[in-house]
Design an enzyme around this catalytic site. Structure first.
Site, mmCIF file in Angstrom:
data_model
loop_
_atom_site.group_PDB
_atom_site.id
_atom_site.type_symbol
_atom_site.label_atom_id
_atom_site.label_comp_id
_atom_site.label_asym_id
_atom_site.label_seq_id
_atom_site.Cartn_x
_atom_site.Cartn_y
_atom_site.Cartn_z
ATOM 1 N N ASP A 206 25.430 -23.124 48.854
ATOM 2 C CA ASP A 206 26.064 -23.193 47.541
ATOM 3 C C ASP A 206 26.842 -24.505 47.402
ATOM 4 O O ASP A 206 27.637 -24.861 48.280
ATOM 5 C CB ASP A 206 27.009 -22.000 47.350
ATOM 6 C CG ASP A 206 27.505 -21.883 45.928
ATOM 7 O OD1 ASP A 206 26.851 -21.187 45.141
ATOM 8 O OD2 ASP A 206 28.547 -22.488 45.604
ATOM 9 N N ILE A 207 26.601 -25.228 46.304
ATOM 10 C CA ILE A 207 27.296 -26.492 46.072
ATOM 11 C C ILE A 207 28.762 -26.205 45.758
ATOM 12 O O ILE A 207 29.075 -25.410 44.867
ATOM 13 C CB ILE A 207 26.660 -27.272 44.911
ATOM 14 C CG1 ILE A 207 25.191 -27.587 45.218
ATOM 15 C CG2 ILE A 207 27.421 -28.569 44.641
ATOM 16 C CD1 ILE A 207 24.459 -28.275 44.089
ATOM 17 N N ASN A 214 30.290 -29.870 36.338
ATOM 18 C CA ASN A 214 29.781 -29.642 34.983
ATOM 19 C C ASN A 214 30.858 -29.856 33.929
ATOM 20 O O ASN A 214 30.633 -30.484 32.884
ATOM 21 C CB ASN A 214 29.226 -28.223 34.866
ATOM 22 C CG ASN A 214 27.760 -28.137 35.241
ATOM 23 O OD1 ASN A 214 27.046 -29.136 35.215
ATOM 24 N ND2 ASN A 214 27.298 -26.950 35.592
ATOM 25 N N ASP A 223 22.835 -31.304 36.167
ATOM 26 C CA ASP A 223 21.407 -31.167 36.470
ATOM 27 C C ASP A 223 20.950 -32.242 37.450
ATOM 28 O O ASP A 223 20.144 -31.984 38.354
ATOM 29 C CB ASP A 223 20.582 -31.260 35.188
ATOM 30 C CG ASP A 223 20.714 -30.017 34.329
ATOM 31 O OD1 ASP A 223 21.256 -29.012 34.815
ATOM 32 O OD2 ASP A 223 20.271 -30.053 33.156
ATOM 33 N N GLU A 249 23.812 -22.984 41.124
ATOM 34 C CA GLU A 249 23.959 -24.021 42.156
ATOM 35 C C GLU A 249 23.696 -23.481 43.550
ATOM 36 O O GLU A 249 24.089 -24.084 44.548
ATOM 37 C CB GLU A 249 25.363 -24.630 42.083
ATOM 38 C CG GLU A 249 26.488 -23.699 42.465
ATOM 39 C CD GLU A 249 27.029 -22.876 41.304
ATOM 40 O OE1 GLU A 249 28.189 -22.443 41.388
ATOM 41 O OE2 GLU A 249 26.287 -22.663 40.321
#
Length: 332
Positions: A206-207, A214, A223, A249
């Protein structure tokens, strides 16, 4: 869970949806209304993006294709292919029916000729009979030749449709943004792989702080980050291993044929470290983005493991990694 709307918001969205339908100049069918409502409520980014991309040029065919893709997970090429198969079957049935009628005519001529042969055995009668048989036979041969050509053409068309369907299936199982497998593709691969006899490892990646990316730089930059991180994760694993975008993500990595926990730990650390080294710049002035990091939770899976329980355990490790400061790996 479905999003909650209070009565005032729902009424307001209803009025806006009806206005959108009028703007689109389409009837207020359940499908059209559902799309219009989700558009004004902004509950589905894919719908909003698709509608905006039309720049006001929305018709019933576009809306039906969008409905299939978003709600039923069926793309337009699949719908078109289904229609092509139906048309091809109709053509073949028509051809076979015509040929069958021709065969019946030929059979009737042969029976009539047999009857005439018993009635008139003169030279002139035989000549006339042979001439009639030759003409009828030539017609039957031409009919059969035409059938053969049409069947050959139908076979070519069916092979083409088979390729189209294969491409459509691949597209349905591919994340359009990153090019990795999507959730549907991953689940299919897991189902096909469920009986694999070897030890493997499941990594949930997971980022970190992606929502902040965002919110700060916009979804287009978000993106771009997803695409770049997806590429980096894919680069760090072997060709036989599975990499996919599970959603948002979050990425999934399944390592095949690991020998021990240490092997999975080493690969996960390699992925984490590689992502941390990624440098991204945006805009004309090439502004550098902050360092992007991954938190990874994982678990070993043997042939007797329950995949649902394995996912839950990997999620718990991911949560622990997030709680403990992020940018780290937790496996068991």
């Amino acid at each position: 869970m479905f999003p909650y709307y209070d009565s005032h918001q729902a009424a307001g969205n209803h009025d806006k949806a009806m206005a959108v339908l009028k703007q689109w100049q389409v009837e207020a069918t359940p499908i059209h209304y559902m799309l219009a409502y989700d558009t004004v409520a902004n509950t589905n980014k894919e719908i909003t993006t698709a509608i905006d991309g039309q720049q006001g040029k929305v018709d019933e065919r576009f809306l039906l294709a969008l409905f299939h893709r978003v709600y039923l997970n069926i793309d337009q090429s699949t719908v078109d292919t289904s229609e092509s198969v139906s048309l091809l079957i109709s053509k073949l049935l028509s051809t076979l029916a015509t040929t069958h009628e021709g065969n019946d005519t030929y059979l009737g001529t042969l029976k009539q000729s047999a009857a005439k042969l018993g009635q008139d055995q003169s030279l002139e009668g035989l000549q006339a009979l042979v001439g009639e048989l030759i003409g009828t036979t030539e017609s039957a041969v031409k009919s059969q030749a035409a059938l053969s050509q049409q069947l050959a053409a139908a076979e070519d068309e069916m092979n083409h449709l088979k390729d189209v369907l294969a491409s459509s299936r691949k597209a349905m199982e591919t994340d359009q943004l990153t090019g990795l497998m999507n959730r549907q593709g991953i689940e299919k691969a897991i189902d096909e792989w469920h009986l694999a006899p070897n030890l493997c490892a499941l990594l949930v990646c997971d980022i970190d702080w992606f929502k902040k990316i965002n919110d700060t730089y916009g979804h287009l930059v978000g993106d771009k980050v997803l695409v770049r991180i997806a590429k980096e994760i894919k680069t760090q694993v072997k060709g036989k291993d599975l990499v996919g975008r599970w959603g948002g993500e979050e990425f999934l990595v399944i390592l095949r044929d690991v020998n021990a926990l240490e092997d999975a730990q080493a690969t996960a650390e390699t992925i984490r470290a590689a992502v941390e080294k990624v440098q991204l710049a945006i805009g004309k002035d090439r502004q550098r983005l902050p360092t992007i990091t991954l938190s990874i939770g994982g678990v070993l899976i043997n042939p007797d493991s329950n995949w649902t329980e394995a996912f839950d355990q990997a999620d718990k490790h991911l949560y622990a990694a997030k709680e403990n400061g992020r940018n780290q790996v937790r496996l068991s």
